[in-house]
Design a protein around this motif. Structure first.
Motif, short mmCIF file in Angstrom:
data_model
loop_
_atom_site.label_atom_id
_atom_site.label_comp_id
_atom_site.label_asym_id
_atom_site.label_seq_id
_atom_site.Cartn_x
_atom_site.Cartn_y
_atom_site.Cartn_z
N ARG A 159 0.85 -1.19 0.00
CA ARG A 159 0.00 0.00 0.00
C ARG A 159 0.89 1.24 0.00
NH1 ARG A 159 -5.20 -0.42 2.01
NH2 ARG A 159 -4.93 1.38 3.38
N PHE A 160 0.69 2.07 -1.02
CA PHE A 160 1.43 3.32 -1.13
C PHE A 160 0.49 4.50 -0.92
CE2 PHE A 160 4.29 0.42 -3.20
CZ PHE A 160 5.56 0.95 -2.97
N GLU A 161 0.86 5.37 -0.01
CA GLU A 161 0.08 6.58 0.26
C GLU A 161 0.54 7.71 -0.65
OE1 GLU A 161 -0.70 9.87 3.82
OE2 GLU A 161 0.45 8.04 4.23
N VAL A 162 -0.42 8.40 -1.24
CA VAL A 162 -0.12 9.57 -2.05
C VAL A 162 0.13 10.76 -1.13
CG1 VAL A 162 -1.02 11.19 -3.77
CG2 VAL A 162 -1.52 8.73 -3.97
N ILE A 163 1.30 11.38 -1.28
CA ILE A 163 1.63 12.59 -0.52
C ILE A 163 1.78 13.73 -1.52
CG2 ILE A 163 3.26 13.71 1.02
CD1 ILE A 163 4.06 10.98 2.06
N HIS A 164 0.91 14.70 -1.43
CA HIS A 164 0.98 15.86 -2.32
C HIS A 164 2.17 16.71 -1.92
CE1 HIS A 164 -1.04 19.81 -3.86
NE2 HIS A 164 -0.22 19.30 -4.77
N THR A 165 3.10 16.91 -2.86
CA THR A 165 4.34 17.64 -2.58
C THR A 165 4.52 18.79 -3.57
OG1 THR A 165 5.56 16.02 -3.92
CG2 THR A 165 5.51 15.68 -1.52
N PRO A 166 3.67 19.81 -3.52
CA PRO A 166 3.87 20.95 -4.42
C PRO A 166 5.18 21.66 -4.11
CG PRO A 166 2.28 21.49 -2.72
CD PRO A 166 2.57 20.03 -2.57
N GLY A 167 5.66 22.41 -5.07
CA GLY A 167 6.90 23.16 -4.90
C GLY A 167 7.68 23.15 -6.20
N HIS A 168 8.12 21.98 -6.62
CA HIS A 168 8.71 21.84 -7.95
C HIS A 168 7.65 22.12 -9.01
CE1 HIS A 168 11.25 20.18 -11.14
NE2 HIS A 168 10.27 19.35 -11.48
N SER A 169 6.48 21.58 -8.79
CA SER A 169 5.31 21.85 -9.63
C SER A 169 4.07 21.72 -8.75
CB SER A 169 5.24 20.88 -10.82
OG SER A 169 4.98 19.55 -10.38
N PRO A 170 2.94 22.30 -9.15
CA PRO A 170 1.79 22.35 -8.23
C PRO A 170 1.16 21.01 -7.93
CG PRO A 170 1.24 23.30 -10.37
CD PRO A 170 2.71 23.10 -10.36
N GLY A 172 2.87 17.96 -7.94
CA GLY A 172 3.86 16.94 -7.66
C GLY A 172 3.41 16.04 -6.52
N ILE A 173 3.73 14.76 -6.62
CA ILE A 173 3.41 13.83 -5.55
C ILE A 173 4.63 12.96 -5.25
CG2 ILE A 173 0.93 13.71 -6.04
CD1 ILE A 173 1.49 10.93 -7.33
N ALA A 174 4.64 12.43 -4.01
CA ALA A 174 5.51 11.35 -3.61
C ALA A 174 4.62 10.19 -3.20
CB ALA A 174 6.40 11.78 -2.44
N LEU A 175 5.18 8.98 -3.22
CA LEU A 175 4.45 7.79 -2.80
C LEU A 175 5.21 7.15 -1.65
CD1 LEU A 175 3.48 6.26 -6.27
CD2 LEU A 175 2.09 7.70 -4.78
N TRP A 176 4.49 6.85 -0.57
CA TRP A 176 5.10 6.39 0.68
C TRP A 176 4.54 5.04 1.08
CZ3 TRP A 176 8.68 6.11 4.07
CH2 TRP A 176 8.44 5.83 5.42
#
Length: 247
Positions: A159-170, A172-176
């Motif tokens: 199970r990967f959680e979507v983490i919204h990581t704006p900054g580089h682009s509005p 952008g996401i990481a998966l945790w």
């Protein structure tokens, strides 16, 4: 007077696959210079697989990497810059954060940054003919599904959680993956020079996203570019970034 031109690469060897621990495979394009070379991440799950990002798209991805056609697969774009979404249209449905769904649906060269970065200087060898960088266009996926912060991508046993990581682009996401300590970080952070000043970057958002990733007990990080690195390295890089930016 002769004019130097780059050699052409071969489609059959354009992509390179490297098996890592934890059922993860890195797919990349070695003829692209390291600064511009996107990491494409394949994660093996029990019921389905996960693919994060799609590379330049100058050579068909699924045709040349059979791994990507073996099983049911969830295709996810970490963001919509050209070097990450070139082959997104090869998959039945592409998932992306809602803040960049409009770019994925109409991936013009300006908003995807191809106009700003794509030229022959990106390559050690050009893609096979008929590729010419000034004729480069990205085809949109047939179907787009939007992601939001906190959603779970379920592979059956992973199970990967979507983490919204704006900054580089509005969008952008990481998966945790909390169970394993694996972070797929996209282009917000990787172990190389970061791009923080494109047209839709935000320093304030960048700092907030960095602080959020700093709180994760990451064991290993697979970034959008350059080699993977440890969670300790992630924390040190974030601390250095926040200190250097005084944010």
């Amino acid at each position: 007077m002769s004019r130097f031109s780059l050699p052409r690469g071969d489609a059959a060897s354009w992509y390179r696959t490297t098996s890592l621990d934890d059922g993860i495979t890195r797919i990349d394009e070695p003829a692209i210079k390291p600064f511009y070379r996107c990491n494409i991440w394949h994660v093996r799950g029990r019921e389905r697989d996960l693919l994060v990002d799609f590379g330049l798209g100058a050579v068909p991805l699924r045709r040349q990497v059979p791994l990507l056609s073996e099983r049911d697969l969830i295709a996810v774009a970490s963001h919509t810059h050209f070097d990450h979404i070139g082959s997104a249209h090869e998959f039945d449905c592409c998932h992306v954060h809602a803040a960049e769904a409009d770019i994925l649906a109409d991936p013009d060269n300006a908003r995807t940054l191809a106009d700003a970065f794509l030229d022959d200087a990106m390559f050690d060898a050009l893609p096979p003919a008929p590729f010419e960088h000034h004729r480069y266009r990205i085809a949109p996926p047939t179907r787009i599904a939007t992601l939001e912060d906190g959603e779970i991508i379920d592979l059956g046993d992973r199970r990967f959680e979507v983490i919204h990581t704006p900054g580089h682009s509005p969008g952008g996401i990481a998966l945790w993956e909390a169970a394993s300590g694996i972070l797929i970080s996209g282009d917000l952070i990787y172990d190389g020079p970061l791009i923080e000043d494109v047209y839709h970057s935000s320093a304030r958002d960048y700092a907030a996203s960095m602080r959020r990733l700093r709180e994760l007990p990451a064991r290993v990080v697979h970034g959008g570019h350059f080699p993977s690195f440890s969670g300790a390295r992630l924390h040190a890089m974030i601390d250095d970034w926040l200190r250097d930016h005084a944010l």
